[in-house]
Design an enzyme around this catalytic site. Structure first.
Site, short mmCIF file in Angstrom:
data_model
loop_
_atom_site.label_atom_id
_atom_site.label_comp_id
_atom_site.label_asym_id
_atom_site.label_seq_id
_atom_site.Cartn_x
_atom_site.Cartn_y
_atom_site.Cartn_z
N CYS A 103 75.02 -2.68 6.36
CA CYS A 103 75.41 -2.13 7.69
C CYS A 103 74.64 -3.25 8.66
CB CYS A 103 75.00 -0.65 7.80
SG CYS A 103 75.68 -0.31 9.67
N CYS A 117 73.73 -1.36 12.43
CA CYS A 117 72.79 -0.19 12.63
C CYS A 117 72.17 -0.02 11.13
CB CYS A 117 73.21 1.11 13.12
SG CYS A 117 74.65 1.80 12.48
N SER A 118 72.43 1.18 10.49
CA SER A 118 72.21 1.74 9.08
C SER A 118 73.15 2.62 8.90
CB SER A 118 70.58 2.04 9.27
OG SER A 118 70.42 3.13 9.88
N CYS A 119 74.45 2.41 8.81
CA CYS A 119 75.25 3.42 8.48
C CYS A 119 75.39 3.40 6.93
CB CYS A 119 76.62 2.81 8.74
SG CYS A 119 77.14 2.85 10.85
#
Length: 163
Positions: free
Chosen positions: A51, A54-56
């Site tokens: 991702c 962000c940190s999906c």
């Protein structure tokens, strides 16, 4: 999810085409996953997930996000040099003849990898196969365990209990 796909070709087809709906068939709520994309590793293609914004990550399905997944160094390097990053960060060597495809998870679509079923697992039950799946293998940063790894881990656990 992965073990079911390994033993049930019809489920696997549904998982790859309609990930979120297929997961619901197993009684697993997909949580906040908008759409679940499932990329199947084959002998000629290896998939890896990142991702970049962000940190999906589909943690509702796959558990805690690994610490490295959120690091900028992983995000940048896996896009620019996936083969080198997999080797250097994870010790995962992907042969030159195997194409690597990087999937960018977003708030609209979360990705997971359907790893290849390990050799010598014919005759194993779904429950036994599930023990071979690792978090890294469903991101594409690792491979599932081989059955021999499980017996080695059991032996270590037995020794620890004795100590």
């Amino acid at each position: 999810i992965v073990a079911r796909a390994w033993v049930d070709p019809e489920f696997k087809a549904r998982l790859i085409t309609r990930g979120r709906e297929a997961v619901r068939e197993l009684g697993i709520p997909p949580g906040r996953v908008g759409k679940l994309g499932v990329a199947e590793n084959t002998d000629s293609v290896h998939h890896v997930v990142v991702c970049t914004l962000c940190s999906c990550y589909p943690y509702d399905l796959l558990g805690d996000t690994p610490w490295w997944y959120k690091q900028d160094i992983y995000k940048k390097r896996i896009i620019s040099d996936p083969r080198g990053t997999l080797q250097e960060m994870f010790g995962l060597t992907i042969p030159r003849e195997v194409e690597i495809r990087v999937h960018d998870s977003t708030s609209d679509i979360r990705w997971m990898v359907l790893p290849r079923r390990p050799a010598e697992t014919e005759g194993m039950t779904e429950e036994e196969l599930a023990k071979l799946v690792t978090r890294d293998s469903v991101i594409g940063a690792g491979e599932p365990h081989f059955p021999s790894h499980l017996s080695e881990r059991r032996e270590v656990e037995q020794v620890r209990r004795l100590i």
